[in-house]
Write a protein that holds these residues in place. Structure first.
Motif, mmCIF file in Angstrom:
data_model
loop_
_atom_site.group_PDB
_atom_site.id
_atom_site.type_symbol
_atom_site.label_atom_id
_atom_site.label_comp_id
_atom_site.label_asym_id
_atom_site.label_seq_id
_atom_site.Cartn_x
_atom_site.Cartn_y
_atom_site.Cartn_z
ATOM 1 N N LEU A 209 9.602 -16.520 -66.316
ATOM 2 C CA LEU A 209 9.808 -16.081 -67.692
ATOM 3 C C LEU A 209 8.796 -15.033 -68.133
ATOM 4 O O LEU A 209 8.891 -14.500 -69.239
ATOM 5 C CB LEU A 209 9.750 -17.285 -68.643
ATOM 6 C CG LEU A 209 10.805 -18.378 -68.406
ATOM 7 C CD1 LEU A 209 10.594 -19.524 -69.385
ATOM 8 C CD2 LEU A 209 12.210 -17.812 -68.533
ATOM 9 N N LYS A 210 7.844 -14.729 -67.269
ATOM 10 C CA LYS A 210 6.788 -13.779 -67.627
ATOM 11 C C LYS A 210 7.278 -12.350 -67.363
ATOM 12 O O LYS A 210 6.880 -11.685 -66.395
ATOM 13 C CB LYS A 210 5.518 -14.075 -66.833
ATOM 14 C CG LYS A 210 4.282 -13.402 -67.406
ATOM 15 C CD LYS A 210 3.029 -13.862 -66.685
ATOM 16 C CE LYS A 210 1.779 -13.238 -67.304
ATOM 17 N NZ LYS A 210 0.552 -13.659 -66.591
ATOM 18 N N LEU A 211 8.127 -11.876 -68.247
ATOM 19 C CA LEU A 211 8.766 -10.580 -68.051
ATOM 20 C C LEU A 211 7.810 -9.405 -68.251
ATOM 21 O O LEU A 211 8.185 -8.254 -67.987
ATOM 22 C CB LEU A 211 9.963 -10.444 -68.998
ATOM 23 C CG LEU A 211 11.082 -11.475 -68.785
ATOM 24 C CD1 LEU A 211 12.203 -11.247 -69.793
ATOM 25 C CD2 LEU A 211 11.626 -11.409 -67.377
ATOM 26 N N SER A 212 6.617 -9.691 -68.707
ATOM 27 C CA SER A 212 5.631 -8.620 -68.842
ATOM 28 C C SER A 212 5.147 -8.144 -67.475
ATOM 29 O O SER A 212 4.612 -7.043 -67.347
ATOM 30 C CB SER A 212 4.433 -9.103 -69.670
ATOM 31 O OG SER A 212 3.831 -10.236 -69.057
ATOM 32 N N GLU A 213 5.338 -8.970 -66.434
ATOM 33 C CA GLU A 213 4.944 -8.578 -65.080
ATOM 34 C C GLU A 213 6.053 -7.758 -64.434
ATOM 35 O O GLU A 213 7.204 -8.195 -64.381
ATOM 36 C CB GLU A 213 4.668 -9.819 -64.221
ATOM 37 C CG GLU A 213 3.394 -10.552 -64.561
ATOM 38 C CD GLU A 213 3.054 -11.590 -63.493
ATOM 39 O OE1 GLU A 213 3.448 -11.405 -62.323
ATOM 40 O OE2 GLU A 213 2.403 -12.581 -63.840
ATOM 41 N N ILE B 246 8.192 -9.586 -61.781
ATOM 42 C CA ILE B 246 9.151 -10.571 -62.294
ATOM 43 C C ILE B 246 10.391 -9.858 -62.826
ATOM 44 O O ILE B 246 11.525 -10.292 -62.605
ATOM 45 C CB ILE B 246 8.504 -11.448 -63.387
ATOM 46 C CG1 ILE B 246 7.287 -12.198 -62.828
ATOM 47 C CG2 ILE B 246 9.527 -12.418 -63.960
ATOM 48 C CD1 ILE B 246 7.619 -13.140 -61.690
ATOM 49 N N ARG B 247 10.174 -8.742 -63.507
ATOM 50 C CA ARG B 247 11.316 -7.947 -63.981
ATOM 51 C C ARG B 247 12.143 -7.462 -62.795
ATOM 52 O O ARG B 247 13.381 -7.470 -62.833
ATOM 53 C CB ARG B 247 10.834 -6.765 -64.818
ATOM 54 C CG ARG B 247 10.187 -7.156 -66.149
ATOM 55 C CD ARG B 247 10.161 -5.977 -67.111
ATOM 56 N NE ARG B 247 9.422 -4.839 -66.592
ATOM 57 C CZ ARG B 247 8.119 -4.641 -66.751
ATOM 58 N NH1 ARG B 247 7.398 -5.545 -67.425
ATOM 59 N NH2 ARG B 247 7.528 -3.575 -66.269
ATOM 60 N N HIS C 16 14.300 -10.306 -61.319
ATOM 61 C CA HIS C 16 15.513 -10.559 -62.109
ATOM 62 C C HIS C 16 16.520 -9.413 -61.954
ATOM 63 O O HIS C 16 17.739 -9.653 -61.862
ATOM 64 C CB HIS C 16 15.146 -10.756 -63.582
ATOM 65 C CG HIS C 16 14.450 -12.056 -63.858
ATOM 66 N ND1 HIS C 16 15.033 -13.272 -63.605
ATOM 67 C CD2 HIS C 16 13.217 -12.324 -64.358
ATOM 68 C CE1 HIS C 16 14.190 -14.251 -63.947
ATOM 69 N NE2 HIS C 16 13.086 -13.694 -64.402
ATOM 70 N N ARG D 211 3.033 -20.014 -57.090
ATOM 71 C CA ARG D 211 3.291 -20.228 -58.513
ATOM 72 C C ARG D 211 3.897 -18.966 -59.091
ATOM 73 O O ARG D 211 3.266 -17.922 -59.146
ATOM 74 C CB ARG D 211 1.981 -20.561 -59.242
ATOM 75 C CG ARG D 211 1.378 -21.894 -58.807
ATOM 76 C CD ARG D 211 0.034 -22.129 -59.471
ATOM 77 N NE ARG D 211 -0.561 -23.383 -59.026
ATOM 78 C CZ ARG D 211 -1.804 -23.767 -59.344
ATOM 79 N NH1 ARG D 211 -2.560 -22.990 -60.093
ATOM 80 N NH2 ARG D 211 -2.270 -24.910 -58.888
ATOM 81 N N ASN E 51 5.927 -17.601 -62.475
ATOM 82 C CA ASN E 51 6.442 -17.824 -63.820
ATOM 83 C C ASN E 51 7.587 -16.844 -64.027
ATOM 84 O O ASN E 51 7.378 -15.668 -64.326
ATOM 85 C CB ASN E 51 5.342 -17.607 -64.855
ATOM 86 C CG ASN E 51 5.815 -17.900 -66.273
ATOM 87 O OD1 ASN E 51 7.009 -18.145 -66.503
ATOM 88 N ND2 ASN E 51 4.907 -17.867 -67.232
#
Length: 491
Positions: free
Chosen positions: A11-15, A18-19, A22, A7, A9
């Motif tokens: 769009l969870k750029l606070s992690e 994830i940043r 991208h 799983r 997310n």
């Protein structure tokens, strides 16, 4: 056995991870925009330089020629110096041959700069190691798929935007400014990547091989196997030299061809010597049990990527003309319909990674290869009597299995040996490009229906080989800079 459901997310750029994901796929995206910046503007370039059909074909081949050895070289650099410096530096340096291409005034300058730009196509390898450092095994397939699939879209983005950009610049040099702008984008993003990217999460170790000039193996049997698997890569380069030489595309004469053959053979001898030098003493001393891995894992993934990515590159190159000849379409409509093969990357490659995370690496790759084999078998039956919509649907279905298979391959690569991930990725990636050379060479001798059947046959052989693939289980061990053994979960 199925792994825990992945799983992510996105769009969870606070992690931070994830940043980082991208940041990485956008770097890969930019590298492909630069690499394929010439393709959508080739019409204008052909007109300005009054190029023949053979000269255009030569430029297209030169664009991918260096990518085969470059992926091997970049893989070694990544393991030694880390993804942050290598990817950032590659993007900045890529601007130079890009600008040189845009400023070219002769065909010879176009050819040399296109050859050099093939190096930026190796950027893909960097992110494979980087993503594997930030995501656990249960999510790495999906993360690598997003990286590969979304980044690969850079070639399509170049095709969609650069002609319009050239028109906005206007004048007879509009195409030059459009291509040069991709070099500027690459340079700027390279600086951003150096500023924002990190090799590992805070507190994690970045494992490096003792020697990065060749892949470390675990047994003498694997040593000879590794050396044998290098031969097809140099054979692919020899095929390129033959294709560009006298009696073919005529880019150079016989003396130049013989000189290039001598250089390639010399490079092959040097690499084989490096492989022997790196591994001979290591194997004589004995490899600790915790440090062992089977090279056949790498060899099987080489074959799988040759069939998946290699066939994708080959089919994307010939599909527009295939639609024109089969259905008597205009060049514009044929190009639009054929682009659907590459568009599937956005969902198919992440999908293949997700399947691997969810249902297992070996099982997923086997299923996807079965689909690829049937897909190309179906495409071999396409003829002028088929409804066009049915032909396009068959092509899209086949492309899903092709690109999902690519995602499944690189869902497995990071789980073999962490400190060697860059070099393994480089070799697997190089086999993809070598596969394209082989398949396109086959196409020069047979009609498209036989061409598709040849790919299906290669997929059947690869499917049999995949049954010898070991499903990653438990942990792999690496030794950190302090001499401590650390365990990395792979299932």
């Amino acid at each position: 056995m199925a792994t825990q459901h992945a799983r992510l997310n996105l769009l969870k750029l606070s992690e931070p991870r994830i940043r980082l994901l991208h940041l990485s796929w956008m770097a890969f995206f930019v590298s492909f925009v630069v690499w394929f910046s010439h393709a959508p503007l080739m019409g204008e370039i052909r007109e300005v330089f009054d190029l023949t059909s053979d000269q255009v074909k030569a430029l297209l081949i030169l664009n991918v020629a260096l990518t085969i050895p470059a992926r091997v070289v970049i893989g070694s650099l990544v393991d030694r110096f880390g993804p942050r410096r290598v990817f950032g530096g590659l993007l900045i340096i890529a601007a130079l041959p890009c600008w040189a291409f845009a400023l070219s005034t002769t065909y010879e300058q176009l050819a040399v700069t296109r050859l050099l730009l093939g190096f930026v196509g190796a950027g893909f390898v960097v992110g494979i190691r980087l993503i594997s450092e930030w995501f656990p095994a249960r999510e790495v397939g999906l993360a690598e798929g997003v990286y590969g699939g979304w980044g690969n879209f850079g070639s399509a983005a170049a095709a969609m935007t650069l002609p319009t950009l050239a028109m906005l610049f206007g004048g007879e040099n509009g195409w030059r400014w459009a291509i040069a702008s991709t070099g500027l984008l690459s340079c700027i993003y390279g600086v951003i990547f150096l500023w924002r990217a990190r090799n590992t999460p805070a507190g994690a170790s970045y494992f490096r091989p003792k020697k990065a000039s060749a892949l470390e193996v675990s047994s003498r049997r694997d040593l000879y196997f590794y050396m044998a698997m290098c031969v097809p890569l140099y054979s692919a380069l020899l095929v390129i030299v033959w294709r560009l030489g006298p009696g073919q595309l005529g880019l150079y004469g016989l003396n130049a061809q013989l000189a290039l053959v001598a250089i390639i053979v010399s490079l092959a001898i040097v690499q084989l010597w490096q492989i022997w030098r790196v591994n001979h003493a290591r194997l004589r001393e004995g490899v600790p049990q915790h440090d062992r891995y089977r090279f056949r894992q790498v060899a099987i993934l080489d074959l799988a990527y040759m069939v998946t990515f290699g066939s994708e590159l080959a089919v994307v190159s010939m599909l527009p003309l295939f639609f024109i000849d089969t259905f008597a379409l205009s060049a514009v409509l044929a190009g639009v319909l054929a682009s659907g093969f590459a568009f599937m990357n956005l969902v198919a490659r992440p999908g293949g990674g997700w399947l691997s995370d969810r249902f297992g690496r070996k099982r997923s790759l086997s299923i996807l290869l079965c689909g690829l084999m049937l897909g190309y078998g179906l495409m071999s039956q396409i003829g002028s009597t088929w409804p066009l919509v049915l032909a396009v649907m068959a092509t899209m279905c086949c492309s899903f299995f092709v690109q999902a298979g690519e995602g499944a391959v690189f869902a497995t690569v990071p789980l073999i040996k962490r400190r060697l991930t860059g070099q393994i990725s480089g070799m697997v990636g190089a086999y993809g490009n070598a596969g394209a050379v082989c398949f396109l060479t086959v196409l020069t001798f047979v009609d498209p229906s036989v061409f598709f059947l040849v790919i299906a046959g290669c997929a059947a052989v690869t499917l049999a080989a995949v049954q010898w693939l070991d499903e990653p289980r438990g942990h792999i061990a690496e030794v950190d800079e302090n001499g401590q053994v650390q365990l990395i979960e792979v299932s």
